[in-house]
Design a protein around this motif. Sequence first.
Motif, PDB file in Angstrom:
ATOM      1  N   VAL A  82     -10.015  -1.303 -11.537  1.00 33.86           N
ATOM      2  CA  VAL A  82     -10.727  -1.948 -11.178  1.00 33.86           C
ATOM      3  C   VAL A  82     -10.857  -3.115 -11.551  1.00 33.86           C
ATOM      4  CG1 VAL A  82     -11.823  -3.310  -9.364  1.00 33.86           C
ATOM      5  CG2 VAL A  82     -11.859  -1.018  -8.512  1.00 33.86           C
ATOM      6  N   LEU A 109      -4.289  -4.228  -7.420  1.00 33.29           N
ATOM      7  CA  LEU A 109      -5.366  -5.331  -6.091  1.00 33.29           C
ATOM      8  C   LEU A 109      -6.136  -6.722  -7.040  1.00 33.29           C
ATOM      9  CD1 LEU A 109      -6.236  -4.904  -3.472  1.00 33.29           C
ATOM     10  CD2 LEU A 109      -8.157  -3.999  -4.544  1.00 33.29           C
ATOM     11  N   CYS A 167      -6.238   0.521  -8.374  1.00 36.03           N
ATOM     12  CA  CYS A 167      -6.703  -0.673  -7.729  1.00 36.03           C
ATOM     13  C   CYS A 167      -6.160  -2.026  -8.700  1.00 36.03           C
ATOM     14  CB  CYS A 167      -8.470  -1.450  -7.683  1.00 36.03           C
ATOM     15  SG  CYS A 167      -8.799  -0.382  -6.277  1.00 36.03           S
ATOM     16  N   THR A 210       1.108  -1.731   0.061  1.00 33.29           N
ATOM     17  CA  THR A 210      -0.043   0.004  -0.187  1.00 33.29           C
ATOM     18  C   THR A 210       0.790   1.337   0.403  1.00 33.29           C
ATOM     19  OG1 THR A 210      -2.028  -1.259   1.531  1.00 33.29           O
ATOM     20  CG2 THR A 210      -1.855   0.931   1.216  1.00 33.29           C
ATOM     21  N   LEU A 245     -12.271   4.780  -7.212  1.00 32.01           N
ATOM     22  CA  LEU A 245     -12.022   3.704  -7.583  1.00 32.01           C
ATOM     23  C   LEU A 245     -11.385   3.557  -8.744  1.00 32.01           C
ATOM     24  CD1 LEU A 245     -13.852   1.462  -5.099  1.00 32.01           C
ATOM     25  CD2 LEU A 245     -11.809   2.554  -4.558  1.00 32.01           C
TER      26      LEU A 245
END
Length: 100
Positions: free
Chosen positions: A80, A50, A47, A3, A77
Amino acid sequence: MKTTIEQLEDCTLVTLEGELNTAASAEVNTILAPLIENGSGRIVIECKDLTYIASSGLRILLSILKSTKSNGGTLKLRNVNDNVKKIFALTGFVKIFDFE
């Protein structure tokens, strides 16, 4: 889980890499605590890297969103992937968050 937080001219950029699972959530929560406490301005969470998010990770993001909105800020966000977005959809969070 990696992070990072960067303060850019127009926003605070948070980059999440790896799996935001239950084991990683405590560390991520500690790193992101200032955003939860202050929650002002424009926050973008990147993200792209992620790969997974657990319910504990969703709670962290929800805390940041609530704090940011209550202080007049915004949270987005970004990038994603489909697998993570499915988790947001299954929990109904896809209706709560703004995606770009």
